[in-house]
Design a protein around this motif. Structure first.
Motif, PDB file in Angstrom:
ATOM      1  N   ALA A   2      51.860  50.196 -27.469  1.00  0.00           N
ATOM      2  CA  ALA A   2      50.476  49.962 -27.048  1.00  0.00           C
ATOM      3  C   ALA A   2      50.464  49.484 -25.600  1.00  0.00           C
ATOM      4  O   ALA A   2      51.356  48.769 -25.164  1.00  0.00           O
ATOM      5  N   ASN A   3      49.447  49.894 -24.866  1.00  0.00           N
ATOM      6  CA  ASN A   3      49.276  49.405 -23.501  1.00  0.00           C
ATOM      7  C   ASN A   3      48.874  47.950 -23.568  1.00  0.00           C
ATOM      8  O   ASN A   3      48.085  47.551 -24.408  1.00  0.00           O
ATOM      9  N   GLU A   4      49.431  47.151 -22.662  1.00  0.00           N
ATOM     10  CA  GLU A   4      48.992  45.770 -22.578  1.00  0.00           C
ATOM     11  C   GLU A   4      48.098  45.679 -21.349  1.00  0.00           C
ATOM     12  O   GLU A   4      48.541  45.898 -20.234  1.00  0.00           O
ATOM     13  N   TYR A   5      46.830  45.417 -21.592  1.00  0.00           N
ATOM     14  CA  TYR A   5      45.877  45.326 -20.503  1.00  0.00           C
ATOM     15  C   TYR A   5      45.743  43.875 -20.078  1.00  0.00           C
ATOM     16  O   TYR A   5      45.532  43.006 -20.910  1.00  0.00           O
ATOM     17  N   MET A  68      37.947  49.986 -25.490  1.00  0.00           N
ATOM     18  CA  MET A  68      39.331  49.777 -25.905  1.00  0.00           C
ATOM     19  C   MET A  68      40.005  48.742 -25.000  1.00  0.00           C
ATOM     20  O   MET A  68      40.661  47.816 -25.481  1.00  0.00           O
ATOM     21  N   SER A  71      38.734  45.288 -25.762  1.00  0.00           N
ATOM     22  CA  SER A  71      39.154  44.760 -27.065  1.00  0.00           C
ATOM     23  C   SER A  71      40.632  44.363 -27.074  1.00  0.00           C
ATOM     24  O   SER A  71      41.029  43.489 -27.823  1.00  0.00           O
ATOM     25  N   GLU A  72      41.438  44.999 -26.223  1.00  0.00           N
ATOM     26  CA  GLU A  72      42.880  44.745 -26.238  1.00  0.00           C
ATOM     27  C   GLU A  72      43.359  43.873 -25.081  1.00  0.00           C
ATOM     28  O   GLU A  72      44.520  43.482 -25.043  1.00  0.00           O
ATOM     29  N   ALA A  73      42.489  43.587 -24.124  1.00  0.00           N
ATOM     30  CA  ALA A  73      42.917  42.927 -22.890  1.00  0.00           C
ATOM     31  C   ALA A  73      43.209  41.449 -23.077  1.00  0.00           C
ATOM     32  O   ALA A  73      42.584  40.768 -23.886  1.00  0.00           O
ATOM     33  N   THR A  74      44.147  40.982 -22.295  1.00  0.00           N
ATOM     34  CA  THR A  74      44.413  39.562 -22.145  1.00  0.00           C
ATOM     35  C   THR A  74      43.778  39.158 -20.832  1.00  0.00           C
ATOM     36  O   THR A  74      44.056  39.751 -19.784  1.00  0.00           O
TER      37      THR A  74
END
Length: 155
Positions: A2-5, A68, A71-74
């Motif tokens: 998974a990409n880490e944003y 997306m 929802s996935e970002a830090t």
């Protein structure tokens, strides 16, 4: 994998603003273009209709992409107490004899034209974790070495 944003608070706000615009104004504008193009008659040979449908698909794809990422970002905020380079910092460097200023951001908000470089880029990766007056070497994608001396770190 998974990409880490990684986003700065400003980058998150900019994406949320773009998302709001796309979901409200842009969707309505494209919807109106589709409606008008349908009124021209036969949609099988209607370039205005095709263009509007393509733009609609692009808008929806970007809306999905932003949702997306959000929802996935830090979300990282620059550490106020650290004397080392972190994501979100504005760094002034001497780069092979020329002074350059970069803001280190996550890949989703990188924009080289405005001096925002991805934390995954060779230059940012070399700078992260180092202090003012330290010299580092970044290796570019072609193998060229870039000598950097950190002149200033702004959080």
């Amino acid at each position: 994998m998974a990409n880490e944003y990684i986003l700065t608070p400003e980058g998150k706000a900019a994406l949320e603003e773009e998302l709001h615009y796309l979901e409200t104004d842009k969707r309505a504008e494209v919807g109106e273009r589709i409606k008008v193009a349908r009124e021209f008659g036969d949609i099988s040979e209607n370039s205005e209709f095709d263009d509007a449908k393509n733009e609609s698909a692009q808008v929806e794809a970007r809306i999905n992409e932003i949702n997306m990422i959000l929802s996935e970002a830090t979300v990282v905020s620059a550490s106020k107490r650290s004397n080392k380079v972190n994501v979100g910092d504005r760094v002034t460097v001497d780069m092979d004899g020329r002074e350059r200023v970069f803001t280190i951001v996550g890949g989703a908000e990188a924009d080289l034209a405005s001096g925002k470089i991805s934390n995954d880029s060779p230059v940012a990766a070399a700078l992260l974790g180092h202090k003012k007056d330290e010299s580092v070497v970044a290796v570019g994608p072609t193998g060229r070495q870039i000598n950097l001396t950190i002149l200033k770190i702004e959080h």
